[in-house]
Design an enzyme around this catalytic site. Structure first.
Site, short mmCIF file in Angstrom:
data_model
loop_
_atom_site.label_atom_id
_atom_site.label_comp_id
_atom_site.label_asym_id
_atom_site.label_seq_id
_atom_site.Cartn_x
_atom_site.Cartn_y
_atom_site.Cartn_z
N HIS A 1 61.39 16.27 -18.77
CA HIS A 1 62.35 15.22 -18.44
C HIS A 1 62.04 14.53 -17.11
CE1 HIS A 1 64.32 17.93 -15.50
NE2 HIS A 1 64.08 18.88 -16.39
N ASP A 2 62.23 13.23 -17.11
CA ASP A 2 62.15 12.39 -15.92
C ASP A 2 60.74 12.28 -15.33
OD1 ASP A 2 65.11 11.88 -15.61
OD2 ASP A 2 65.10 14.05 -15.44
N GLY B 1 59.70 19.10 -14.99
CA GLY B 1 60.54 17.92 -14.78
C GLY B 1 60.23 17.18 -13.49
#
Length: 262
Positions: free
Chosen positions: A121-122, A139
């Site tokens: 994520h991200d 992440g």
């Protein structure tokens, strides 16, 4: 017309441009948009709020757009955005973003992403990168353009890998890797300037010479980071052909929050 295999499960709300190909037993969710001439292999699952550009090749068994592996995630409509002309090989897993960061995971253009790569994520991955088999990005990782990450390499959350850098096979990346550097190992160590990679990308001898001088200031003269950043400013003036490259390196080092690999 899009070519969708009759065994594929495609939500009617999904959006497709012309000439998209969806292979057998693929599953496409309602919030997915796929650009022209992209091919999706057999048994792929593309879900979440996922946007995929044109001319991508997504091989069988990839999982794109699943919820982030973050215990704070509470179902927010975060996104995965993939650019154009990427090759995404078998069993890759790319997750959407989180509300605690930018809210989207972004992959640029013309990337060569091999089997079993995980992009959490991200993350933000630039363009023209190579991620070899089993490379894993935790992440919030940022990867610059033209970077290469070797097979079985793990990158710690919030770390950054600069443009034109190269991380060797099975490396443990827990600090920022400055642009143009070659690193490997566990613990991670800088092995030198990525000279051969720069030459292959058309860097002139003058640009490479300027970066070599910046490398020596950063790694070979025993300077503190603050002193090296100041000295690189003067090196840029002495090597006008490499002034932008040295500025990129200098600004990356000055902005590091995790510390740089040394």
């Amino acid at each position: 017309m899009s070519a969708i295999h009759p065994t594929a499960i495609v939500d009617p709300a999904a959006q497709f441009a012309g000439d998209v190909s969806i292979g057998p037993y693929a599953v496409i969710g309602p919030h997915v948009a796929i650009g022209a001439r992209t091919t999706v292999g057999a048994h792929c699952v593309i879900e979440g709020h996922t946007t995929i550009g044109e001319d991508n090749r997504i091989f069988q068994f990839a999982s794109l757009g699943a919820a982030p592996q973050d215990k704070k995630y509470a179902g927010e409509p975060t996104r995965l955005v993939i650019g154009h002309r990427n090759t995404i090989r078998e069993f890759c897993t790319f997750n959407t973003g989180t509300a605690q960061d930018r809210g989207e995971t972004v992959i640029g253009d013309d990337n060569w992403i091999m089997a079993y790569v995980h992009i959490a994520h991200d993350c933000v991955v630039g363009s023209q990168t190579i991620l070899a088999n089993n490379a894993t990005l935790a992440g919030h990782v940022h990867v610059g353009d033209w970077a290469i990450i070797g097979g079985l390499t793990g990158v710690h959350q919030f770390s950054r890998i600069g443009a034109h850098a190269m991380a060797g096979f099975a490396s443990h990346v827990s600090q920022d890797v400055p642009p143009f550097m070659m690193v490997d190992g566990n613990p991670l160590a800088v092995r030198g300037l990525n000279t051969e990679g720069l030459r292959r990308r058309g860097f002139s001898p003058q640009r490479v010479a300027g970066l070599k001088q910046a490398y020596r200031l950063l790694y070979r003269q025993g300077l503190t980071l603050e002193a090296a950043v100041t000295a690189m400013q003067e090196a840029g003036q002495a090597h006008p052909e490499a002034v932008q490259d040295i500025a990129l390196l200098r600004d990356f080092v000055a902005a590091s929050r995790r510390g740089i690999a040394r």
